[in-house]
Design a protein around this motif. Structure first.
Motif, PDB file in Angstrom:
ATOM      1  N   ARG A 339       0.467  -1.346   0.310  1.00  0.00           N
ATOM      2  CA  ARG A 339       0.122   0.395  -0.355  1.00  0.00           C
ATOM      3  C   ARG A 339       0.933   1.271  -0.300  1.00  0.00           C
ATOM      4  O   ARG A 339       1.768   1.427   0.140  1.00  0.00           O
ATOM      5  N   PRO A 340       0.687   2.072  -0.874  1.00  0.00           N
ATOM      6  CA  PRO A 340       1.189   3.944  -0.708  1.00  0.00           C
ATOM      7  C   PRO A 340       2.097   3.428   0.529  1.00  0.00           C
ATOM      8  O   PRO A 340       2.836   4.912   1.314  1.00  0.00           O
ATOM      9  N   ALA A 389      -6.034  -1.373  -7.074  1.00  0.00           N
ATOM     10  CA  ALA A 389      -5.083  -2.031  -7.706  1.00  0.00           C
ATOM     11  C   ALA A 389      -4.164  -2.590  -8.988  1.00  0.00           C
ATOM     12  O   ALA A 389      -4.392  -3.562  -8.329  1.00  0.00           O
ATOM     13  N   TRP A 399       0.636   2.322  -5.417  1.00  0.00           N
ATOM     14  CA  TRP A 399       0.779   1.074  -5.298  1.00  0.00           C
ATOM     15  C   TRP A 399       1.920   0.704  -5.769  1.00  0.00           C
ATOM     16  O   TRP A 399       2.360   0.990  -6.390  1.00  0.00           O
ATOM     17  N   ARG A 400       2.868   0.485  -4.483  1.00  0.00           N
ATOM     18  CA  ARG A 400       4.164  -0.538  -5.296  1.00  0.00           C
ATOM     19  C   ARG A 400       3.918  -1.893  -5.121  1.00  0.00           C
ATOM     20  O   ARG A 400       3.638  -2.639  -4.396  1.00  0.00           O
TER      21      ARG A 400
END
Length: 417
Positions: A339-340, A389, A399-400
């Motif tokens: 999550r961001p 996402a 998002w990563r």
């Protein structure tokens, strides 16, 4: 210790000294209840060089499997060892049953060992297993890799996989068990000549009169393993010149791949397929050969697409269509989505494949980091049926997402976002 058994226990201690000179403190043992693995558990207990944990895999394929797992649990408890039964949910009837069971066993043991914080896992393969495998693969026309000996020690998934019994015969281990009054379970399939391994086992007794003993075949397999090491090094050198790792896909320069020697070419493809599918066992050569002649082919749960400039290997969407994982855990054994806000958990969110349905929400193709066929098999975050996402498709790019790096024998590179 029973008198007369000191030679076997001393040989085991010597084997462990070679395989684990740094003396690990926490080791797992895979024990099915058969003679080989029961001998392994008792020999390891007598060696007593580490805290030992025992696991039995119940594949659910035979009605006796539950009783056999309970038998191992009681034997482990008698030695003061912690035991866990690992359950396979069963075959989905896609692909080869034996391959699926073998791969599932490896994955279950890996997850168990990592969860227990173990440094390695002991496996009970013997000289007989080595010789039988050599014969079966010879009958299938295998090359160097197929005929190469099982590695006494290898590193995979952050674990040491150790086979200290490769110089021990099945007969001497059972003689040791009888002398020590230790029971074991005989799998009825060990007498079923419908299995190739049982045919090979019976053939070994006949071949011994020609000098093709278990020990001789194991020696030949060891020489094949030496040859494999050389060929692996050549493939690794070639990979860094003609291959790139692109957001989880392997992409080869088609012309330069075709120009490689045949062994190097198929070795690279097999390695890439195993990396993407998280499969410890390489696909059959015949499947790779067929894939090289097609514009598109599926092998080992991977999609291989061949173009004029690039040959791309990605995950096959069908192979992950039902795969789900909680947010924060590894999905498909190699992907994580974060999550961001760097919060790793959210009970209502899960990771699953983007799929065609999810891709319909990703209309801005400038955000696509991979071709369509790769994106539909890529990880996305879902809240039930609502897409949250899909960073590789440009949806909620804040998002990563990251993927496990390949082994050193294959190039790393653009693997995270």
């Amino acid at each position: 210790m029973i008198a007369g058994n000191s030679d076997l226990t001393a040989r085991f201690a010597q084997a462990m000294g070679h395989l684990a000179p740094e003396r690990p403190t926490r080791l797992g043992i895979a024990v099915s209840g058969g003679g080989d693995s029961m001998a392994l558990m008792h020999l390891a207990h007598q060696w007593c060089g580490a805290e030992l944990h025992v696991a039995t895999v119940n594949h659910g394929l035979r009605p006796e499997a539950g009783d056999e797992a309970q038998f191992v649990a009681q034997a482990a408890q008698a030695l003061g060892l912690k035991h866990t039964t690992l359950h396979w949910q069963g075959w989905d009837r896609r692909g080869n049953l034996q391959d699926a069971a073998r791969n599932a066993r490896r994955h279950l043991l890996t997850d168990w060992a990592q969860g227990e914080g173990l440094q390695g896992v002991l496996l009970g393969h013997t000289q007989d297993d080595q010789a039988e495998t050599f014969l079966m693969r010879l009958a299938r026309g295998s090359g160097v890799d197929g005929l190469a000996a099982m590695a006494p020690a290898q590193m995979a998934d952050g674990l040491h996989w150790l086979r200290p019994l490769l110089d021990f015969t099945r007969r001497e281990l059972r003689d040791w068990l009888r002398a020590s009054q230790i029971a074991w379970v005989d799998d009825p399939s060990n007498d079923d000549t419908g299995f190739d391994r049982i045919k090979a086992r019976q053939a070994l007794d006949t071949l011994a009169s020609m000098g093709l003993t278990r020990a001789r075949l194991s020696e030949t397999a060891a020489r094949m393993a030496d040859a494999r090491t050389v060929l692996d090094a050549a493939a690794a050198n070639a990979a860094h010149d003609i291959c790139r790792f692109e957001h989880g896909d392997f992409v080869f320069d088609t012309a330069r791949l075709d120009a490689l020697p045949q062994d190097t070419r198929y070795r690279l493809l097999a390695r890439a397929v195993c990396e993407i599918s998280s499969n410890a066992y390489r696909p059959r050569l015949s499947a790779l050969r067929k894939a090289m002649t097609c514009a598109s082919a599926t092998v080992h749960g991977c999609l291989i697409t061949r173009g004029a400039r690039d040959l791309r290997i990605t995950r096959e969407a069908n192979a992950v269509r039902d795969l789900r994982a909680p947010l924060g855990e590894w999905w498909d054994r190699r992907w994580q989505v974060l999550r961001p806000d760097d919060q790793h958990t959210a009970p209502h969110l899960s990771i699953g494949p983007l799929g065609e349905a999810g891709l319909q929400h990703c209309n801005d193709r400038t955000g696509w980091r991979l071709p369509r066929a790769s994106l539909v098999a890529s990880p996305a975050v879902w809240d039930g049926t609502r897409l949250i996402a899909a960073p590789l498709a440009g949806f909620a790019p804040e998002w990563r997402i990251c993927v496990r790096e390949p082994r050193e024998s294959l190039p790393s590179g653009r693997y995270s976002h």
